[in-house]
Design a protein around this motif. Structure first.
Motif, PDB file in Angstrom:
ATOM      1  N   LYS A  77       0.838  -1.214   0.000  1.00 19.23           N
ATOM      2  CA  LYS A  77       0.000   0.000   0.000  1.00 19.23           C
ATOM      3  C   LYS A  77       0.865   1.254   0.000  1.00 19.23           C
ATOM      4  CE  LYS A  77      -3.677  -2.255  -0.197  1.00 19.23           C
ATOM      5  NZ  LYS A  77      -4.335  -2.373  -1.489  1.00 19.23           N
ATOM      6  N   MET A  78       2.020   1.185   0.650  1.00 24.12           N
ATOM      7  CA  MET A  78       2.937   2.332   0.643  1.00 24.12           C
ATOM      8  C   MET A  78       3.436   2.599  -0.778  1.00 24.12           C
ATOM      9  SD  MET A  78       5.009   1.505   4.167  1.00 24.12           S
ATOM     10  CE  MET A  78       6.381   2.568   3.823  1.00 24.12           C
ATOM     11  N   GLU A  79       3.752   1.542  -1.513  1.00 24.82           N
ATOM     12  CA  GLU A  79       4.193   1.699  -2.901  1.00 24.82           C
ATOM     13  C   GLU A  79       3.067   2.269  -3.760  1.00 24.82           C
ATOM     14  OE1 GLU A  79       7.196   1.243  -4.406  1.00 24.82           O
ATOM     15  OE2 GLU A  79       7.972   0.993  -2.376  1.00 24.82           O
ATOM     16  N   GLN A  80       1.861   1.790  -3.522  1.00 22.09           N
ATOM     17  CA  GLN A  80       0.702   2.275  -4.267  1.00 22.09           C
ATOM     18  C   GLN A  80       0.502   3.768  -3.992  1.00 22.09           C
ATOM     19  OE1 GLN A  80      -2.726  -0.026  -3.211  1.00 22.09           O
ATOM     20  NE2 GLN A  80      -3.967   0.749  -4.882  1.00 22.09           N
ATOM     21  N   PHE A  81       0.637   4.177  -2.732  1.00 23.07           N
ATOM     22  CA  PHE A  81       0.474   5.581  -2.378  1.00 23.07           C
ATOM     23  C   PHE A  81       1.580   6.433  -2.987  1.00 23.07           C
ATOM     24  CE2 PHE A  81       1.406   9.129   0.514  1.00 23.07           C
ATOM     25  CZ  PHE A  81       0.224   9.829   0.377  1.00 23.07           C
ATOM     26  N   LYS A  82       2.800   5.889  -3.006  1.00 23.93           N
ATOM     27  CA  LYS A  82       3.925   6.638  -3.578  1.00 23.93           C
ATOM     28  C   LYS A  82       3.679   6.921  -5.055  1.00 23.93           C
ATOM     29  CE  LYS A  82       8.115   4.768  -3.892  1.00 23.93           C
ATOM     30  NZ  LYS A  82       9.451   4.268  -3.521  1.00 23.93           N
ATOM     31  N   ALA A  83       3.151   5.946  -5.774  1.00 20.93           N
ATOM     32  CA  ALA A  83       2.836   6.130  -7.194  1.00 20.93           C
ATOM     33  C   ALA A  83       1.738   7.176  -7.376  1.00 20.93           C
ATOM     34  CB  ALA A  83       2.419   4.810  -7.817  1.00 20.93           C
ATOM     35  N   CYS A  84       0.757   7.146  -6.501  1.00 20.79           N
ATOM     36  CA  CYS A  84      -0.340   8.117  -6.563  1.00 20.79           C
ATOM     37  C   CYS A  84       0.181   9.519  -6.290  1.00 20.79           C
ATOM     38  CB  CYS A  84      -1.408   7.748  -5.545  1.00 20.79           C
ATOM     39  SG  CYS A  84      -2.710   8.962  -5.353  1.00 20.79           S
ATOM     40  N   GLU A  85       1.054   9.641  -5.307  1.00 21.97           N
ATOM     41  CA  GLU A  85       1.621  10.935  -4.951  1.00 21.97           C
ATOM     42  C   GLU A  85       2.475  11.485  -6.095  1.00 21.97           C
ATOM     43  OE1 GLU A  85       4.149  10.923  -1.471  1.00 21.97           O
ATOM     44  OE2 GLU A  85       2.828  12.368  -0.535  1.00 21.97           O
ATOM     45  N   ARG A  86       3.251  10.629  -6.722  1.00 24.46           N
ATOM     46  CA  ARG A  86       4.092  11.036  -7.851  1.00 24.46           C
ATOM     47  C   ARG A  86       3.210  11.526  -9.006  1.00 24.46           C
ATOM     48  NH1 ARG A  86       6.696   6.320  -9.047  1.00 24.46           N
ATOM     49  NH2 ARG A  86       7.924   6.551  -7.172  1.00 24.46           N
ATOM     50  N   GLU A  87       2.115  10.812  -9.256  1.00 26.02           N
ATOM     51  CA  GLU A  87       1.192  11.178 -10.328  1.00 26.02           C
ATOM     52  C   GLU A  87       0.526  12.527 -10.039  1.00 26.02           C
ATOM     53  OE1 GLU A  87      -3.152   9.584 -11.408  1.00 26.02           O
ATOM     54  OE2 GLU A  87      -1.584   8.068 -11.581  1.00 26.02           O
ATOM     55  N   ALA A  88       0.215  12.772  -8.778  1.00 20.98           N
ATOM     56  CA  ALA A  88      -0.453  14.017  -8.402  1.00 20.98           C
ATOM     57  C   ALA A  88       0.482  15.215  -8.505  1.00 20.98           C
ATOM     58  CB  ALA A  88      -0.992  13.908  -6.983  1.00 20.98           C
ATOM     59  N   LYS A  89       1.770  14.993  -8.371  1.00 17.35           N
ATOM     60  CA  LYS A  89       2.725  16.102  -8.384  1.00 17.35           C
ATOM     61  C   LYS A  89       3.125  16.545  -9.790  1.00 17.35           C
ATOM     62  CE  LYS A  89       4.694  15.418  -3.864  1.00 17.35           C
ATOM     63  NZ  LYS A  89       5.882  15.146  -3.074  1.00 17.35           N
ATOM     64  N   ILE A  90       2.714  15.782 -10.806  1.00 18.35           N
ATOM     65  CA  ILE A  90       3.053  16.154 -12.184  1.00 18.35           C
ATOM     66  C   ILE A  90       2.221  17.371 -12.562  1.00 18.35           C
ATOM     67  CG2 ILE A  90       2.938  15.454 -14.608  1.00 18.35           C
ATOM     68  CD1 ILE A  90       3.464  12.600 -13.714  1.00 18.35           C
ATOM     69  N   PHE A  93       1.330  21.504 -17.323  1.00 15.47           N
ATOM     70  CA  PHE A  93       2.043  22.055 -18.465  1.00 15.47           C
ATOM     71  C   PHE A  93       3.558  21.834 -18.395  1.00 15.47           C
ATOM     72  CE2 PHE A  93      -1.912  24.453 -18.338  1.00 15.47           C
ATOM     73  CZ  PHE A  93      -2.373  24.162 -19.611  1.00 15.47           C
ATOM     74  N   SER A  94       4.001  20.895 -17.590  1.00 13.51           N
ATOM     75  CA  SER A  94       5.420  20.560 -17.565  1.00 13.51           C
ATOM     76  C   SER A  94       5.729  19.638 -18.740  1.00 13.51           C
ATOM     77  CB  SER A  94       5.783  19.872 -16.249  1.00 13.51           C
ATOM     78  OG  SER A  94       5.169  18.605 -16.191  1.00 13.51           O
ATOM     79  N   LYS A  95       7.009  19.389 -18.977  1.00 12.04           N
ATOM     80  CA  LYS A  95       7.385  18.498 -20.082  1.00 12.04           C
ATOM     81  C   LYS A  95       6.766  17.122 -19.913  1.00 12.04           C
ATOM     82  CE  LYS A  95      11.827  20.657 -21.062  1.00 12.04           C
ATOM     83  NZ  LYS A  95      13.280  20.490 -21.067  1.00 12.04           N
ATOM     84  N   ILE A  96       6.827  16.608 -18.703  1.00 12.33           N
ATOM     85  CA  ILE A  96       6.269  15.282 -18.443  1.00 12.33           C
ATOM     86  C   ILE A  96       4.747  15.311 -18.592  1.00 12.33           C
ATOM     87  CG2 ILE A  96       5.986  13.474 -16.703  1.00 12.33           C
ATOM     88  CD1 ILE A  96       8.689  14.388 -15.546  1.00 12.33           C
ATOM     89  N   GLY A  97       4.122  16.350 -18.058  1.00 11.43           N
ATOM     90  CA  GLY A  97       2.668  16.464 -18.133  1.00 11.43           C
ATOM     91  C   GLY A  97       2.171  16.596 -19.555  1.00 11.43           C
ATOM     92  N   LEU A  98       2.914  17.316 -20.377  1.00  4.35           N
ATOM     93  CA  LEU A  98       2.507  17.480 -21.772  1.00  4.35           C
ATOM     94  C   LEU A  98       2.736  16.211 -22.586  1.00  4.35           C
ATOM     95  CD1 LEU A  98       3.772  21.097 -22.446  1.00  4.35           C
ATOM     96  CD2 LEU A  98       1.410  20.342 -22.240  1.00  4.35           C
ATOM     97  N   SER A  99       3.702  15.388 -22.181  1.00  2.26           N
ATOM     98  CA  SER A  99       3.975  14.168 -22.937  1.00  2.26           C
ATOM     99  C   SER A  99       2.977  13.050 -22.612  1.00  2.26           C
ATOM    100  CB  SER A  99       5.400  13.685 -22.672  1.00  2.26           C
ATOM    101  OG  SER A  99       5.520  13.255 -21.329  1.00  2.26           O
ATOM    102  N   LEU A 100       2.241  13.195 -21.494  1.00  2.00           N
ATOM    103  CA  LEU A 100       1.249  12.191 -21.151  1.00  2.00           C
ATOM    104  C   LEU A 100       0.043  12.296 -22.084  1.00  2.00           C
ATOM    105  CD1 LEU A 100       1.170  12.508 -17.262  1.00  2.00           C
ATOM    106  CD2 LEU A 100       2.170  10.672 -18.597  1.00  2.00           C
ATOM    107  N   PRO A 101      -0.664  11.192 -22.292  1.00  2.11           N
ATOM    108  CA  PRO A 101      -1.870  11.272 -23.124  1.00  2.11           C
ATOM    109  C   PRO A 101      -2.905  12.172 -22.419  1.00  2.11           C
ATOM    110  CG  PRO A 101      -1.667   9.099 -22.122  1.00  2.11           C
ATOM    111  CD  PRO A 101      -0.419   9.851 -21.811  1.00  2.11           C
ATOM    112  N   THR A 102      -3.631  12.936 -23.205  1.00  2.00           N
ATOM    113  CA  THR A 102      -4.575  13.877 -22.616  1.00  2.00           C
ATOM    114  C   THR A 102      -5.746  13.132 -22.013  1.00  2.00           C
ATOM    115  OG1 THR A 102      -5.683  14.098 -24.736  1.00  2.00           O
ATOM    116  CG2 THR A 102      -3.994  15.740 -24.222  1.00  2.00           C
TER     117      THR A 102
END
Length: 107
Positions: A77-90, A93-102
């Motif tokens: 669950k800690m790993e799952q939360f870490k992935a969620c937190e990483r996704e939320a911090k993107i 309009f950053s390079k990573i955010g723009l490269s993700l599918p809309t």
């Protein structure tokens, strides 16, 4: 020990419920609120994990299978939360955010 393991199971169930609510919502306010709730729940689970670590080090505890399983579940669950937190911090309009599918708005 049995009481703590029962609390861990309840905490994991609550974490999963909040997780599903988070991924089924589309408004930013609700997402932020659910992320906050996830964070508090994961902190509770981490405290219980620390208790389990001390029990694993003790020679008094005979049956360590249930303790080991509870610890693995918490760490998953800690790993799952870490992935969620990483996704939320993107940022959107950053390079990573723009490269993700809309993501399309449901409306």
């Amino acid at each position: 020990i049995d009481r703590t393991i029962k609390k861990i199971q309840e905490g994991i169930q609550l974490f999963d419920d909040i997780w599903h609510k988070l991924h089924n919502t589309h408004t930013q306010n609700l997402k932020e609120r659910f992320q906050g709730e996830l964070k508090t729940e994961i902190k509770k689970l981490q405290r219980m994990r620390d208790q389990i670590k001390t029990w694993q080090g003790m020679s008094d505890v005979r049956d360590k299978r249930s303790i080991d399983e509870a610890r693995r579940n918490i760490e998953a669950k800690m790993e799952q939360f870490k992935a969620c937190e990483r996704e939320a911090k993107i940022k959107t309009f950053s390079k990573i955010g723009l490269s993700l599918p809309t993501k399309e708005d449901p409306e």
